[in-house]
Design a protein around this motif. Structure first.
Motif, PDB file in Angstrom:
ATOM      1  N   UNK A  41      10.181 -11.509  29.265  1.00  0.00           N
ATOM      2  CA  UNK A  41       8.936 -11.774  28.540  1.00  0.00           C
ATOM      3  C   UNK A  41       8.966 -11.021  27.216  1.00  0.00           C
ATOM      4  N   UNK A  42       8.736 -11.745  26.116  1.00  0.00           N
ATOM      5  CA  UNK A  42       8.736 -11.139  24.782  1.00  0.00           C
ATOM      6  C   UNK A  42       7.465 -11.554  24.051  1.00  0.00           C
ATOM      7  N   UNK A  43       6.717 -10.573  23.548  1.00  0.00           N
ATOM      8  CA  UNK A  43       5.552 -10.841  22.713  1.00  0.00           C
ATOM      9  C   UNK A  43       5.950 -10.657  21.254  1.00  0.00           C
ATOM     10  N   UNK A  44       5.850 -11.709  20.480  1.00  0.00           N
ATOM     11  CA  UNK A  44       6.368 -11.690  19.103  1.00  0.00           C
ATOM     12  C   UNK A  44       5.489 -10.916  18.129  1.00  0.00           C
ATOM     13  N   UNK A  45       4.308 -10.472  18.569  1.00  0.00           N
ATOM     14  CA  UNK A  45       3.469  -9.674  17.681  1.00  0.00           C
ATOM     15  C   UNK A  45       4.144  -8.347  17.334  1.00  0.00           C
ATOM     16  N   UNK A  46       5.075  -7.910  18.164  1.00  0.00           N
ATOM     17  CA  UNK A  46       5.753  -6.632  17.920  1.00  0.00           C
ATOM     18  C   UNK A  46       6.953  -6.776  16.992  1.00  0.00           C
ATOM     19  N   UNK A  47       7.292  -7.993  16.588  1.00  0.00           N
ATOM     20  CA  UNK A  47       8.468  -8.226  15.746  1.00  0.00           C
ATOM     21  C   UNK A  47       8.078  -8.201  14.273  1.00  0.00           C
ATOM     22  N   UNK A  48       8.786  -7.426  13.478  1.00  0.00           N
ATOM     23  CA  UNK A  48       8.501  -7.384  12.036  1.00  0.00           C
ATOM     24  C   UNK A  48       9.168  -8.537  11.295  1.00  0.00           C
ATOM     25  N   UNK A  49      10.157  -9.178  11.921  1.00  0.00           N
ATOM     26  CA  UNK A  49      10.838 -10.329  11.326  1.00  0.00           C
ATOM     27  C   UNK A  49      11.180 -11.311  12.441  1.00  0.00           C
ATOM     28  N   UNK A  50      11.132 -12.604  12.131  1.00  0.00           N
ATOM     29  CA  UNK A  50      11.400 -13.616  13.158  1.00  0.00           C
ATOM     30  C   UNK A  50      12.820 -13.516  13.700  1.00  0.00           C
ATOM     31  N   UNK A  51      13.771 -13.074  12.874  1.00  0.00           N
ATOM     32  CA  UNK A  51      15.165 -12.985  13.319  1.00  0.00           C
ATOM     33  C   UNK A  51      15.401 -11.847  14.319  1.00  0.00           C
ATOM     34  N   UNK A  52      14.448 -10.930  14.430  1.00  0.00           N
ATOM     35  CA  UNK A  52      14.593  -9.842  15.399  1.00  0.00           C
ATOM     36  C   UNK A  52      14.512 -10.338  16.830  1.00  0.00           C
ATOM     37  N   UNK A  53      14.088 -11.595  17.010  1.00  0.00           N
ATOM     38  CA  UNK A  53      14.010 -12.156  18.359  1.00  0.00           C
ATOM     39  C   UNK A  53      15.401 -12.207  18.998  1.00  0.00           C
ATOM     40  N   UNK A  54      16.437 -12.409  18.200  1.00  0.00           N
ATOM     41  CA  UNK A  54      17.803 -12.457  18.738  1.00  0.00           C
ATOM     42  C   UNK A  54      18.203 -11.113  19.352  1.00  0.00           C
ATOM     43  N   UNK A  55      17.880 -10.021  18.671  1.00  0.00           N
ATOM     44  CA  UNK A  55      18.188  -8.697  19.191  1.00  0.00           C
ATOM     45  C   UNK A  55      17.402  -8.418  20.473  1.00  0.00           C
ATOM     46  N   UNK A  56      16.124  -8.822  20.494  1.00  0.00           N
ATOM     47  CA  UNK A  56      15.296  -8.643  21.693  1.00  0.00           C
ATOM     48  C   UNK A  56      15.900  -9.384  22.889  1.00  0.00           C
ATOM     49  N   UNK A  57      16.311 -10.618  22.668  1.00  0.00           N
ATOM     50  CA  UNK A  57      16.896 -11.417  23.744  1.00  0.00           C
ATOM     51  C   UNK A  57      18.186 -10.784  24.260  1.00  0.00           C
ATOM     52  N   UNK A  58      19.038 -10.370  23.345  1.00  0.00           N
ATOM     53  CA  UNK A  58      20.310  -9.774  23.748  1.00  0.00           C
ATOM     54  C   UNK A  58      20.102  -8.473  24.521  1.00  0.00           C
ATOM     55  N   UNK A  59      19.175  -7.642  24.055  1.00  0.00           N
ATOM     56  CA  UNK A  59      18.931  -6.360  24.718  1.00  0.00           C
ATOM     57  C   UNK A  59      18.382  -6.532  26.130  1.00  0.00           C
ATOM     58  N   UNK A  60      17.513  -7.529  26.319  1.00  0.00           N
ATOM     59  CA  UNK A  60      16.877  -7.695  27.624  1.00  0.00           C
ATOM     60  C   UNK A  60      17.730  -8.518  28.586  1.00  0.00           C
ATOM     61  N   UNK A  61      18.467  -9.495  28.068  1.00  0.00           N
ATOM     62  CA  UNK A  61      19.267 -10.345  28.945  1.00  0.00           C
ATOM     63  C   UNK A  61      20.663  -9.775  29.213  1.00  0.00           C
ATOM     64  N   UNK A  62      21.226  -9.122  28.206  1.00  0.00           N
ATOM     65  CA  UNK A  62      22.605  -8.618  28.327  1.00  0.00           C
ATOM     66  C   UNK A  62      22.670  -7.168  27.844  1.00  0.00           C
TER      67      UNK A  62
END
Length: 367
Positions: A41-62
């Protein structure tokens, strides 16, 4: 969601609706009932840039993989688009925060979840009903759309009564009033619960005189329980949302659009025709709305509540809001998506309101 996960196939879903309609709660509750999902589960309000979603996914999934920043996207794509491996369930809340100039991030996420060989089950959650059609018109495989409509009076009443069961006593008429008024404003369950919470706190503050113990009674003094009354709830609604207990006409139409929302649409139509423009700032809309309410002796709400009403209208497909949460509220742009008057009559089910406000508003401008 469960069927797709168990079949080990990718896919996507987009859940939309106004704030406080239970979108995130419904998703998280479903995930808790299915621990085998192993969802992220990721809440995008905490992201300062839309591209940071990739880092969030990688950190939580792998979490065990060390990936260079410039390799994140290709790494995730190789993990998601493949024939083998287990399915990954990703919930992205506040998905509209991932919007960018060319919508590259949103297109990428839905593309990863699209092919039959995908190992990504994507669930996006946001307020805007038309985000997919408006922002991602070139999307080849559209997600399953699940709209959440604002709560009606009976639904809010059921929610309040279930939360209050076994707790501090709240008068039944006070619960009904709260449900009716919050339904008329926005259908937001969180606001209705907040009113009840503050009413309980106010009642407890007013009830500070303890009973005097009898002689020989060593037990601590007990404060008598006083029910939260209709008067307390009515006063709170008036103070917080600017509408009295006998106001907000038309709120009994649970299957239609609440009165304040219909009023906002009419005011927006007047402004766009007067100014000859398609978009109006929320600040200007509220100024016009307040003026019309004052001239007609109608109840009015503050700018924050009007914005909530506009968000509910956006979830119904009648309005479009531009600017997002990072924009100053007064500068948020509001656009009417239905400009034909007959279509508005059909949507609002209130020809008399449109006739009186729109036509008199335009004739007043010419004068």
């Amino acid at each position: 969601m469960a069927t797709g996960y168990q079949s080990n196939l990718g896919g996507s879903m987009y859940i939309s609706g106004a704030p406080g309609t239970g979108k995130s709660l419904c998703v998280t509750s479903a995930i808790r009932r299915h621990p085998e999902f192993q969802a992220v589960y990721i809440n995008c309000m905490s992201l300062s840039s839309s591209h940071f979603i990739y880092r969030k996914l990688a950190n939580q999934l792998f979490p065990k993989d060390i990936i260079k920043p410039n390799k994140l996207k290709s790494f995730l794509e190789a993990k998601f688009i493949c024939y083998f491996g287990k399915i990954r369930l990703v919930v992205i809340d506040e998905m509209d925060q991932l919007q960018s100039r060319n919508q590259e991030v949103l297109y990428t996420l839905f593309r990863w979840a699209g092919p039959s060989t995908s190992k990504l089950r994507l669930i996006g959650v946001a307020n805007a009903l038309d985000l997919i059609d408006r922002v991602l018109p070139r999307l080849k495989e559209a997600p399953q759309l699940v709209p959440f409509t604002p709560y009606g009076t009976q639904e809010l009443r059921d929610i309040l009564e279930s939360r209050l069961e076994g707790g501090t006593v709240v008068d039944k008429t006070a619960v009904i009033l709260c449900a009716r008024k919050m339904s008329a404003l926005s259908g937001d369950a969180r606001k209705a619960l907040n009113v009840c919470r503050r009413a309980v706190e106010a009642t407890e503050m007013d009830n500070q005189t303890p009973q005097t113990p009898t002689r020989g009674d060593l037990s601590p003094p007990v404060t008598p329980m006083t029910p939260v009354t209709l008067k307390v709830v009515s006063r709170l609604i008036t103070d917080v949302y600017g509408c009295g207990s006998n106001q907000l006409g038309g709120q009994s139409e649970d299957d239609g659009i609440p009165f304040q929302q219909r009023l906002a649409v009419c005011c927006l139509l007047v402004l766009t025709r007067k100014l000859g423009t398609k978009e109006i700032t929320l600040g200007k809309l509220h100024d016009s709305y307040a003026s019309i309410c004052r001239d007609r002796g109608l109840p009015r709400v503050d700018q924050s509540s009007l914005q909530s009403a506009c968000t509910s209208l956006e979830s119904r497909g009648l309005l479009q809001l531009k600017g997002g949460r990072r924009c100053e509220p007064r500068l948020v742009k509001v656009r009417l998506r239905v400009t034909d008057e007959e279509e508005l009559v059909a949507a609002l089910k209130d020809r008399s309101l449109i006739d009186s406000i729109v036509r008199e508003g335009l004739s007043g401008n010419r004068g």
